[in-house]
Design a protein around this motif. Structure first.
Motif, PDB file in Angstrom:
ATOM      1  N   HIS A  73       0.828  -1.212   0.000  1.00 19.05           N
ATOM      2  CA  HIS A  73       0.000   0.000   0.000  1.00 19.05           C
ATOM      3  C   HIS A  73       0.861   1.261   0.000  1.00 19.05           C
ATOM      4  O   HIS A  73       0.563   2.254   0.672  1.00 19.05           O
ATOM      5  CB  HIS A  73      -0.925  -0.037   1.235  1.00 19.05           C
ATOM      6  CG  HIS A  73      -2.130   0.875   1.147  1.00 19.05           C
ATOM      7  ND1 HIS A  73      -3.180   0.673   0.281  1.00 19.05           N
ATOM      8  CD2 HIS A  73      -2.455   1.996   1.858  1.00 19.05           C
ATOM      9  CE1 HIS A  73      -4.087   1.619   0.451  1.00 19.05           C
ATOM     10  NE2 HIS A  73      -3.679   2.450   1.400  1.00 19.05           N
ATOM     11  N   TRP A  74       1.942   1.205  -0.740  1.00 17.47           N
ATOM     12  CA  TRP A  74       2.951   2.256  -0.749  1.00 17.47           C
ATOM     13  C   TRP A  74       2.386   3.564  -1.334  1.00 17.47           C
ATOM     14  O   TRP A  74       2.169   3.692  -2.531  1.00 17.47           O
ATOM     15  CB  TRP A  74       4.152   1.800  -1.561  1.00 17.47           C
ATOM     16  CG  TRP A  74       5.347   2.690  -1.468  1.00 17.47           C
ATOM     17  CD1 TRP A  74       5.718   3.636  -2.366  1.00 17.47           C
ATOM     18  CD2 TRP A  74       6.338   2.687  -0.440  1.00 17.47           C
ATOM     19  NE1 TRP A  74       6.874   4.249  -1.973  1.00 17.47           N
ATOM     20  CE2 TRP A  74       7.289   3.683  -0.777  1.00 17.47           C
ATOM     21  CE3 TRP A  74       6.526   1.961   0.737  1.00 17.47           C
ATOM     22  CZ2 TRP A  74       8.400   3.965   0.004  1.00 17.47           C
ATOM     23  CZ3 TRP A  74       7.636   2.234   1.514  1.00 17.47           C
ATOM     24  CH2 TRP A  74       8.551   3.216   1.141  1.00 17.47           C
ATOM     25  N   GLY A  75       2.140   4.513  -0.444  1.00 13.13           N
ATOM     26  CA  GLY A  75       1.681   5.842  -0.871  1.00 13.13           C
ATOM     27  C   GLY A  75       0.215   5.914  -1.274  1.00 13.13           C
ATOM     28  O   GLY A  75      -0.241   6.964  -1.722  1.00 13.13           O
ATOM     29  N   GLY A  76      -0.526   4.812  -1.123  1.00  8.71           N
ATOM     30  CA  GLY A  76      -1.932   4.821  -1.522  1.00  8.71           C
ATOM     31  C   GLY A  76      -2.840   5.236  -0.381  1.00  8.71           C
ATOM     32  O   GLY A  76      -2.428   5.290   0.779  1.00  8.71           O
ATOM     33  N   THR A  77      -4.073   5.553  -0.723  1.00 13.39           N
ATOM     34  CA  THR A  77      -5.077   5.849   0.301  1.00 13.39           C
ATOM     35  C   THR A  77      -6.308   4.995   0.042  1.00 13.39           C
ATOM     36  O   THR A  77      -6.449   4.387  -1.032  1.00 13.39           O
ATOM     37  CB  THR A  77      -5.440   7.346   0.317  1.00 13.39           C
ATOM     38  OG1 THR A  77      -6.162   7.642   1.514  1.00 13.39           O
ATOM     39  CG2 THR A  77      -6.282   7.734  -0.889  1.00 13.39           C
ATOM     40  N   THR A  78      -7.201   4.958   1.007  1.00 13.04           N
ATOM     41  CA  THR A  78      -8.367   4.066   0.926  1.00 13.04           C
ATOM     42  C   THR A  78      -9.151   4.233  -0.368  1.00 13.04           C
ATOM     43  O   THR A  78      -9.474   3.265  -1.054  1.00 13.04           O
ATOM     44  CB  THR A  78      -9.305   4.315   2.130  1.00 13.04           C
ATOM     45  OG1 THR A  78      -8.665   3.812   3.304  1.00 13.04           O
ATOM     46  CG2 THR A  78     -10.637   3.633   1.954  1.00 13.04           C
ATOM     47  N   GLN A  79      -9.464   5.473  -0.736  1.00 17.20           N
ATOM     48  CA  GLN A  79     -10.321   5.683  -1.901  1.00 17.20           C
ATOM     49  C   GLN A  79      -9.650   5.257  -3.197  1.00 17.20           C
ATOM     50  O   GLN A  79     -10.322   4.846  -4.143  1.00 17.20           O
ATOM     51  CB  GLN A  79     -10.765   7.149  -1.975  1.00 17.20           C
ATOM     52  CG  GLN A  79     -11.927   7.385  -2.941  1.00 17.20           C
ATOM     53  CD  GLN A  79     -12.461   8.799  -2.842  1.00 17.20           C
ATOM     54  OE1 GLN A  79     -12.299   9.486  -1.825  1.00 17.20           O
ATOM     55  NE2 GLN A  79     -13.105   9.251  -3.894  1.00 17.20           N
ATOM     56  N   ASN A  80      -8.315   5.346  -3.255  1.00 17.90           N
ATOM     57  CA  ASN A  80      -7.608   4.827  -4.430  1.00 17.90           C
ATOM     58  C   ASN A  80      -7.976   3.373  -4.671  1.00 17.90           C
ATOM     59  O   ASN A  80      -8.200   2.937  -5.806  1.00 17.90           O
ATOM     60  CB  ASN A  80      -6.095   4.911  -4.251  1.00 17.90           C
ATOM     61  CG  ASN A  80      -5.552   6.305  -4.070  1.00 17.90           C
ATOM     62  OD1 ASN A  80      -4.452   6.500  -3.558  1.00 17.90           O
ATOM     63  ND2 ASN A  80      -6.320   7.325  -4.459  1.00 17.90           N
ATOM     64  N   ILE A  81      -8.016   2.616  -3.584  1.00 18.05           N
ATOM     65  CA  ILE A  81      -8.257   1.176  -3.667  1.00 18.05           C
ATOM     66  C   ILE A  81      -9.741   0.861  -3.774  1.00 18.05           C
ATOM     67  O   ILE A  81     -10.168   0.101  -4.651  1.00 18.05           O
ATOM     68  CB  ILE A  81      -7.673   0.468  -2.428  1.00 18.05           C
ATOM     69  CG1 ILE A  81      -6.191   0.841  -2.258  1.00 18.05           C
ATOM     70  CG2 ILE A  81      -7.872  -1.036  -2.543  1.00 18.05           C
ATOM     71  CD1 ILE A  81      -5.311   0.526  -3.437  1.00 18.05           C
ATOM     72  N   SER A  82     -10.547   1.427  -2.898  1.00 20.46           N
ATOM     73  CA  SER A  82     -11.964   1.063  -2.854  1.00 20.46           C
ATOM     74  C   SER A  82     -12.736   1.563  -4.070  1.00 20.46           C
ATOM     75  O   SER A  82     -13.531   0.826  -4.664  1.00 20.46           O
ATOM     76  CB  SER A  82     -12.605   1.600  -1.572  1.00 20.46           C
ATOM     77  OG  SER A  82     -12.461   3.003  -1.475  1.00 20.46           O
ATOM     78  N   GLN A  83     -12.511   2.809  -4.477  1.00 19.42           N
ATOM     79  CA  GLN A  83     -13.221   3.318  -5.646  1.00 19.42           C
ATOM     80  C   GLN A  83     -12.770   2.599  -6.911  1.00 19.42           C
ATOM     81  O   GLN A  83     -13.600   2.192  -7.731  1.00 19.42           O
ATOM     82  CB  GLN A  83     -13.007   4.823  -5.805  1.00 19.42           C
ATOM     83  CG  GLN A  83     -13.762   5.419  -6.999  1.00 19.42           C
ATOM     84  CD  GLN A  83     -13.648   6.932  -7.035  1.00 19.42           C
ATOM     85  OE1 GLN A  83     -13.717   7.606  -6.006  1.00 19.42           O
ATOM     86  NE2 GLN A  83     -13.482   7.472  -8.234  1.00 19.42           N
ATOM     87  N   THR A  84     -11.489   2.406  -7.068  1.00 19.76           N
ATOM     88  CA  THR A  84     -10.981   1.702  -8.256  1.00 19.76           C
ATOM     89  C   THR A  84     -11.473   0.260  -8.272  1.00 19.76           C
ATOM     90  O   THR A  84     -11.874  -0.256  -9.329  1.00 19.76           O
ATOM     91  CB  THR A  84      -9.450   1.742  -8.292  1.00 19.76           C
ATOM     92  OG1 THR A  84      -9.017   3.111  -8.240  1.00 19.76           O
ATOM     93  CG2 THR A  84      -8.914   1.101  -9.563  1.00 19.76           C
ATOM     94  N   GLY A  85     -11.474  -0.401  -7.113  1.00 24.27           N
ATOM     95  CA  GLY A  85     -11.961  -1.772  -7.046  1.00 24.27           C
ATOM     96  C   GLY A  85     -13.428  -1.876  -7.417  1.00 24.27           C
ATOM     97  O   GLY A  85     -13.848  -2.813  -8.113  1.00 24.27           O
ATOM     98  N   ARG A  86     -14.219  -0.924  -6.979  1.00 24.95           N
ATOM     99  CA  ARG A  86     -15.637  -0.930  -7.317  1.00 24.95           C
ATOM    100  C   ARG A  86     -15.856  -0.619  -8.799  1.00 24.95           C
ATOM    101  O   ARG A  86     -16.756  -1.184  -9.435  1.00 24.95           O
ATOM    102  CB  ARG A  86     -16.377   0.090  -6.442  1.00 24.95           C
ATOM    103  CG  ARG A  86     -16.563  -0.390  -5.010  1.00 24.95           C
ATOM    104  CD  ARG A  86     -17.183   0.674  -4.141  1.00 24.95           C
ATOM    105  NE  ARG A  86     -17.464   0.171  -2.808  1.00 24.95           N
ATOM    106  CZ  ARG A  86     -18.603  -0.401  -2.444  1.00 24.95           C
ATOM    107  NH1 ARG A  86     -19.574  -0.544  -3.334  1.00 24.95           N
ATOM    108  NH2 ARG A  86     -18.783  -0.838  -1.211  1.00 24.95           N
TER     109      ARG A  86
END
Length: 549
Positions: free
Chosen positions: A202-215
């Protein structure tokens, strides 16, 4: 130390039953650009994957028997893609498998599309978590490729980013404590990795980077199935329109009879309307299916000068477009998709409402025939009520109800707001799932519709020729002028209704009309079946046009 970011989260004696359509005539080739086809697999081949193929496949009679059945992909091996012209989406095998669209001969229906439940299952807890892990994997791999983190660390993180390595129940327990799903994912993924790789999760990422992109990844999968199901509906509508292009029917305006047309013409209107939606969906897809890869507030602080390259690379690996400024506060591209789904649903609702009205006993032009065992009413034995049409109409209304939510989701405070993010997440799952359910019901409705041409002809004769009054006016117009002819025919129509006499007798009783034509000429003009305008021609042209696309 692992970065975390912010937490949130049947056949009958009479009547027409539409013939199944030849999908080869209607199906459009889907053009997938490099930044639209997700390939999440690790370069080392360590990620277990399942693939969704969106393509034309050889026809086999066996596949005709398997409508709507999902075939799980074994976890121990990857499904193979045999042609580089086929678009594929690589996802973790722990997710529900969406079967590949296919074509069949005989009944001429494409098989193997997912069921509505399978589309809803894309957004279950485990499916969402795995999609988040897929984004983490893609981010780590590309960070390794550009030297932001060690390549070996990126590959190891990607290999461990699945719910086989990270048990779902263990993850659920941690989330119950942190109340931050992505933070818990980062924590457990770090724990699953070697010390050398763990610090780069999770280097330099934030929650929305992951959750929004995943959705968005899951939304894109659902959308692909929605478009394939729409192709099938369009194919069936085209066949129905072609078969009924010359079947006379009543057109109505303001709930009253207007002019004779054909049943095929009514269907052609629907076809052209839905084709416009296909064009809109193709356009909006370029904006909607984009990643959210910009770090804490979109300016890529922790990634530095390599941030823009990472944004592009991760997006391309996931098969998504990218935003030049991946701002967490700007979700207009998601709301736009919800608005289009609502607009699409409204069109479907209008089309099905026309069938629904034609089912009324006073019209009797259409029957929704689901078989003798279907019960219309628990107390009125004679009732044959609609089951599918009413559900489609209701779902269309439900779909429109997402529009206010989509607008509210666009109002975060400052650079991000978890409150509006919760609304945004509702918009990524609910509308597309409901639209797919609605379209599946429409596809089931079309072959169940039994058209009754005898009733259509009876209704054409209901007014004793008044429905063709315009033709009489235009027959008289060259001699009397259109406006004066209109007034004369209008008066004769009123006389016919008031005195309950045949319209032709009322017309012939007018000296000016009788002087401008003879009774035989009026009888020809009042033949509703000969006054359908260009309805048949326009219908056949519309069907040909759509089948060429």
């Amino acid at each position: 130390m692992a970065g975390t970011g912010e937490g949130e989260d049947t056949e009958h004696q009479h009547g027409y039953r539409g013939k199944p359509a030849n999908h080869h005539q209607i199906r459009k080739e889907r053009v997938h650009s490099p930044n639209m086809d997700p390939i999440i697999g690790s370069s080392t081949g360590n990620l277990q994957t399942a693939r969704i193929l969106i393509r034309k496949r050889p026809l086999t009679p066996e596949r005709v028997q398997n409508e709507g059945k999902a075939k799980p992909v074994p976890k121990e091996k990857e499904a193979k893609v045999e042609s580089d012209t086929h678009a594929s989406v690589a996802i973790s095998s722990s997710l529900t498998t969406i079967p590949a669209p296919s074509l069949c001969s005989g009944p001429q229906l494409m098989t193997d599309l997912p069921t509505p439940q399978e589309i809803r299952d894309l957004f279950t807890r485990e499916s969402l978590w795995q999609s988040y892990l897929d984004v983490e994997a893609a981010m780590s791999l590309e960070q390794g490729n550009i030297g932001m983190i060690p390549m070996a660390a990126g590959e190891e993180i990607a290999a461990k980013a699945n719910l086989t390595v990270i048990p779902a129940e263990k993850l659920a327990a941690d989330i119950a404590v942190t109340r931050a799903p992505v933070a818990s994912i980062a924590r457990l993924l770090s724990a699953a990795c070697s010390p050398e790789a763990a610090g780069y999760v999770h280097w330099g990422g934030t929650t929305q980077n992951i959750s929004q992109t995943g959705r968005i990844l899951l939304m894109k999968r659902a959308h692909a199935s929605l478009m394939d199901r729409l192709d099938r509906v369009m194919a069936h509508l085209c066949q129905m329109a072609e078969d009924t292009a010359d079947m006379p029917a009543v057109s109505r305006t303001n709930h009253r009879q207007a002019l004779p047309v054909t049943m095929g013409y009514k269907l052609a209107i629907a076809i052209e309307e839905l084709q416009r939606h296909q064009e809109r969906f193709a356009e909006v897809s370029k904006r909607t299916f984009t990643s959210q890869m910009g770090g804490a507030v979109g300016a890529m602080h922790a990634w530095g000068k390599d941030g823009p390259a990472l944004n592009v690379a991760v997006s391309k690996r996931l098969g998504l477009g990218h935003l030049h400024i991946p701002a967490r506060s700007a979700i207009d591209h998601i709301s736009e998709y919800v608005l289009l789904l609502a607009l699409f649903g409204t069109s479907i609702g209008r089309i099905v409402s026309e069938f629904y009205l034609m089912m009324g006993d006073e019209y009797g032009e259409v029957i929704e025939d689901l078989g003798a065992d279907v019960i219309g009413s628990s107390t009125m034995p004679h009732k044959v009520n609609s089951k599918l049409a009413v559900k489609v109409i209701a779902d269309a209304a439900r779909l429109r109800s997402f529009v206010p939510t989509a607008f509210e989701a666009m109002q975060p405070k400052n650079e991000s707001d978890s409150a509006t993010n919760h609304l945004m997440y509702d918009c990524t799952s609910g509308p597309v799932s409901l639209a797919y359910d609605m379209l599946t019901d429409l596809e089931a409705l079309l072959p169940a519709l039994r058209l009754v041409p005898e009733a259509m002809q009876k209704n054409l004769n209901l007014t004793g020729g008044l429905i063709a009054a315009e033709n009489v006016m235009m027959t008289l117009a060259p001699k009397l002028g259109r406006t004066h002819a209109h007034d004369l025919v209008h008066h004769a129509a009123a006389v016919a209704v008031a005195q309950s006499i045949p319209f032709i007798d009322a017309l012939m009783s007018d000296a000016e009309i009788a002087g401008a034509t003879d009774r035989a000429g009026l009888e020809a003009a009042l033949d509703a079946g000969n006054y359908t305008g260009l309805a048949e021609q326009l219908t056949r042209e519309t069907v040909r046009k759509v089948r060429l696309i």
